[in-house]
Design an enzyme around this catalytic site. Structure first.
Site, mmCIF file in Angstrom:
data_model
loop_
_atom_site.group_PDB
_atom_site.id
_atom_site.type_symbol
_atom_site.label_atom_id
_atom_site.label_comp_id
_atom_site.label_asym_id
_atom_site.label_seq_id
_atom_site.Cartn_x
_atom_site.Cartn_y
_atom_site.Cartn_z
ATOM 1 N N HIS A 124 20.522 87.228 98.395
ATOM 2 C CA HIS A 124 20.323 85.599 97.877
ATOM 3 C C HIS A 124 21.215 85.579 96.710
ATOM 4 C CE1 HIS A 124 18.222 82.225 96.020
ATOM 5 N NE2 HIS A 124 18.708 81.739 97.190
ATOM 6 N N GLU A 132 24.902 85.464 97.215
ATOM 7 C CA GLU A 132 25.303 84.428 97.955
ATOM 8 C C GLU A 132 25.420 83.158 96.980
ATOM 9 O OE1 GLU A 132 22.963 80.500 99.082
ATOM 10 O OE2 GLU A 132 21.946 82.334 100.159
ATOM 11 N N HIS A 133 24.574 83.291 95.910
ATOM 12 C CA HIS A 133 24.675 82.311 94.729
ATOM 13 C C HIS A 133 26.146 82.768 94.028
ATOM 14 C CE1 HIS A 133 21.138 79.785 93.723
ATOM 15 N NE2 HIS A 133 20.880 80.587 95.022
ATOM 16 N N GLU A 173 15.174 78.390 90.816
ATOM 17 C CA GLU A 173 15.007 78.072 92.244
ATOM 18 C C GLU A 173 13.566 79.001 92.664
ATOM 19 O OE1 GLU A 173 17.265 78.721 96.555
ATOM 20 O OE2 GLU A 173 17.955 79.432 94.772
#
Length: 444
Positions: A73, A76-77, A153
């Site tokens: 993740h 991905e950012h 997040e």
């Protein structure tokens, strides 16, 4: 920028890379495998002027060691932060100028970067996605800046009762295994990841043999192949000749037996007004042919206003506004459960009703009318969903990256229609009597 989706059993090691056995395709769907092993799958949809493109990478949180928890993740950012030739602002400006809808998500078994554009802007979308995945800068500064965004997040998800209770449910069911850990990582694991670890994860897993590009809409297959070959031909990304390879943990020679769950109750306190509850049991693994019966079972339990739980919990007793049944299927694990949000004073009564309905269905199954209604809901959801190009793109890419056979719509409908009340009853007797897993998020 991102959304989270939906690892493998504890102690299981990734098998060595090996060629993917390519599955036959439905009519209208085309596949090309480049010499590098990168796969391209497209479906032309008549009568539309848009297209959806997805780049699927066969790595997700399932493939992370404990030291790299949250790395998929995180990466991905960071891939949106700029490349050799485009800054993060350049990427945003170029896509905004054509009204593109661009995003990405990380799942337990894969990661996907996707865009929806007008058909005339397909070349730009593919070029930007190819640039990001092959030529990102991944500087120390970008990693540090995005670390704070990811921590925000995680905090945001911790303020969402539905996210909290489902993460707790997975944690109780599967413990400290890849299946049981949250996809985004934790504050501790994200704080510990270094820029070099993120770069190494990218170099190790973002390789042509483990990537699928899917496209659906007003697209020409041969043109998409040409555009992908050009967009990914950076930094020698396509230079090596290889077969497409299976994603680690996803394509064992024989599908693993579904992982057992840990019975028990897990409780957390948050500043919410309601109590959020998920109660469930072990379900089916991905690829189980009984998944169509499972879809009808969960629909009959809690998939619509005529379902057992909606009628008993909401309509007859007024215990809750929302109650639903769900199933989660991974390659080596699965869950089936019920989710509900209630006032603290109604928790015990609601759980009594839910347990009683589950036991009744475990003993007797669903009646013929309920099976028929469940099949109708599944058919309609499938067909109406495929009127959207993004849904078609996701269906193509997901099936290809995890190695599932892509069935045409008529074949799926035939399998749904073939499910009998006896099939549902047998499945209910098996899955609804297993060890109970209960997750509770209550005011505190």
């Amino acid at each position: 920028m991102t959304s989270l989706h939906e690892h493998a059993p504890a102690g299981q090691q990734p098998p060595a890379d090996r060629p993917v056995a390519l599955q036959p395709l439905p009519a209208g769907v085309r596949r090309t495998v480049l010499p590098s092993g990168l796969r391209i799958v497209t479906e032309h949809v008549a009568g539309v002027r848009s297209a959806a493109i997805g780049v699927w990478i066969g790595v997700g949180s399932a493939h992370e060691s404990p030291a790299l928890h949250g790395g998929s993740h995180f990466l991905e950012h960071v891939l949106f932060k700029g490349t050799d030739t485009r800054s993060a602002l350049d990427i945003s400006v170029q896509l905004d100028e054509v009204g593109a809808e661009v995003n990405a998500f990380t799942a337990k078994e894969y990661t996907c970067f996707h865009a929806r554009v007008l058909d005339t802007d397909v070349p730009l979308a593919i070029d930007v996605l190819g640039d990001m995945l092959t030529s990102s800068s991944i500087t120390d500064e970008d990693v540090e800046a995005e670390r704070e965004v990811i921590l925000d997040e995680i905090a945001m998800h911790d303020d969402d009762p539905d996210d909290v209770v489902h993460n707790l449910f997975a944690e109780q069911a599967w413990g400290d295994t890849p299946y049981g850990r949250p996809i985004a990582g934790t504050e501790t694991s994200i704080a510990a990841l270094t820029a070099e670890q993120v770069r190494e994860f990218w170099r190790a897993h973002y390789t042509a043999p483990g990537i699928v590009v899917s496209a659906a809409g007003n697209v020409d297959h041969d043109e998409v192949v040409r555009l992908v070959a050009a967009a990914f031909d950076r930094r020698g990304f396509l230079d090596r000749t290889a077969d497409p390879v299976a994603a680690p943990l996803l394509h064992a020679p024989a599908r693993p037996a579904v992982q057992d769950v840990r019975a028990g109750t897990i409780v957390a306190e948050r500043g919410f007004e309601q109590v959020n509850v998920v109660l469930g049991r072990r379900g089916l693994a991905r690829g189980d042919e009984r998944r169509f019966a499972m879809g009808i079972l969960t629909t009959g339990l809690g998939g619509g206003t005529s379902s057992r739980l909606f009628q008993e919990v909401r309509e007859r007793r007024g215990l809750a506004y929302s109650v639903y049944a769900f199933t989660t299927q991974h390659v080596g694990a699965g869950l089936v459960g019920v989710g509900v949000g209630v006032l603290p004073s109604k928790v015990d009564a609601t759980l009594d009703v839910v347990r009683r309905e589950l036991e009744t269905v475990a003993e007797r199954g669903l009646d013929a009318d309920e099976v028929r209604r469940g099949a109708g809901q599944l058919r309609a959801g499938l067909v109406m969903g495929l009127e959207d190009t993004a849904s078609r793109m996701h269906r193509l890419g997901k099936a290809e990256i995890v190695g599932d056979r892509l069935l045409d719509v008529d074949a799926v409908i035939a399998r749904i229609d073939a499910v009998t009340p006896e099939d549902v009853a047998a499945l209910a007797a098996e899955v609804l009597r297993g060890p109970e897993v209960l997750a509770v998020v209550r005011p505190g």
